[in-house]
Design a protein around this motif. Sequence first.
Motif: not given
Ligand code: HEM
Length: 509
Positions: A119, A135, A147, A150, A196, A307-308, A311, A315-316, A319, A377-378, A381, A441, A444
């Motif tokens: 990054r 993270s 990670r 996690m 979560v 963060q967990l 995040a 998103t949920t 969506a 949603i995004f 990225t 996910r 949904l």
């Molecule tokens: C519609 C649902 C979701 C979408 C569209 C989504 C999308 C994303 C995207 C695009 C990233 C960045 C990834 C990258 O390019 O590096 C990300 C990171 C992350 N997401 Fe999701 N996410 C969703 C649901 C969730 C859920 C349900 C959780 C946890 C229960 C979650 C936990 C995380 C975490 C912890 C990161 C950071 C991970 C890291 O970079 O160390 N996400 N998510």
Amino acid sequence: MAIHNNIASIARSDPVTTIAVSIVILLGLLFVALKEFFKPIGLRSTRSKPPGPRGLPIFGHLLEIRKQQNDPDSKWLRSLAQYGEMATVHLGSKTWIFLNSQRVVSEIIAKRGGATNGRSPMPISSGIVSRHGRSLLLPPSGWTERRRVMHHLLSGSALKQYGEWQELESTQMLAEYLKQPHRWYRHHYRYANSVVHRIALGERLVKSSKDLEDLQNVVTFFVGSIGRSTIDWFPDLDRLPRFMQFWRPYWERLGNWNEGIYRSWWEPVKQQIEDGTAPASFVRDVLLNKDTKYTGSDQDAMYVAMQLIEAGSDTTREALNIFIMASLYYPRAFKKARSEIDRVCGSNAKRLPVLADMDDLSYICAMVKETLRWRPIFQLTPDHCVTSDFDFEGYHFSAGTGFVINEVVVCNECEDPEDFKPERWLDGHEQDAAHGLLAVRWRLFINIARLVYCFDYTAMGPIDSRILNHHSTDEPFPVKVTIRSTAHEKLILEEATRLGVLQFAECRM
Ligand code: HEM
């Protein structure tokens, strides 16, 4: 020589002109020096890069990328597709390669992840606002340990447990819809947060409306901070002495506020763990457990857990809101989805759909995928930064170059992309979460299936499917929710009573 003579003769003739000329020369030299100092990573090597638009000197396309955030049509992001599957864009001293097709996303991000998993530095959004704790915005040295912990969340037994919690929490969401239909969007967030929250912190979610609103705002301000400060585009400015960093106090205030909200969620759980009264959770059994303990500081551990939660919830929630918008615009798809569930669960409210119905509900699975494709949603990225130089299809990418997925364009790589058509996913792989465009996910799935089965939606004013107001904590667009029939009402009440969640549905969370 001739120039010197000319300047000397100007100087002799008019001191005011001399000063003016000197200032112009000085400014010119300063401009050249700044341009050289902040030269984007991608211009430091002359080797071939994908084509892209020309930008302003020094700033590149910073104006465009900022302006496009308020453009519901994402015209600028779409315009980058004219350069092909990859477009090179300079933004301050960073160079980003926009990935415009699923093919290059898979080649660069998935297959060459070993060289593209960095990054770029973001001293404001990652440093000051996130205390270097999220993270999501950290380089490999920052995310490896985070990670690792996690990863424990993905064990088979954990996933089974999450399934049960999802069914329980979504039953509460249906009861909330029934009791407080005008707060439908709030129920999406409570549901999303609840699962979560329980996974991470152990207990069922019992928070006030204000607590939930605060956490939603934390995400909104954090996401809003990404790319907003010029310093994140010129990260070398972070090396200036502190007293010169006039921008710091503003961002420090945001970082302090963010940390304070995190602490108000974290401290009670930590206290319970110390007292030996905490229920099983990711924090108790992994993050702070002596066998698997996170090796960073207590503050960092808090950021991992929070963060967990943020995040997973935001998103949920978003969506589910997109799904409601699609239902308003595409009633035919909604009807088709409902008749599929009626075939499985009975049109007379025999039972609620459950996760185990997934194999029999292909159209719902396709609807989940289409929801995430139709209005991603995004839009972009975070950048996946090159950690060591590599060549790909005739181009050279030097360390520091960032790859970003141009989701708007990638999600439009299909026929009639503006139409919401779940049918496009009916390819025999509907249930496969990783197949196709996006990792879907399944939380949904259960909610969309149940909402389609039990409720009807009507727009209560002008709506625009491109304007989803994701950052609002009020109703994002005007919708009237009605229960489908008294039989469905009875079913929800019975199920919520059986699971012991009915009384919570009347609270204003
Ligand atoms: C519609 C649902 C979701 C979408 C569209 C989504 C999308 C994303 C995207 C695009 C990233 C960045 C990834 C990258 O390019 O590096 C990300 C990171 C992350 N997401 Fe999701 N996410 C969703 C649901 C969730 C859920 C349900 C959780 C946890 C229960 C979650 C936990 C995380 C975490 C912890 C990161 C950071 C991970 C890291 O970079 O160390 N996400 N998510």
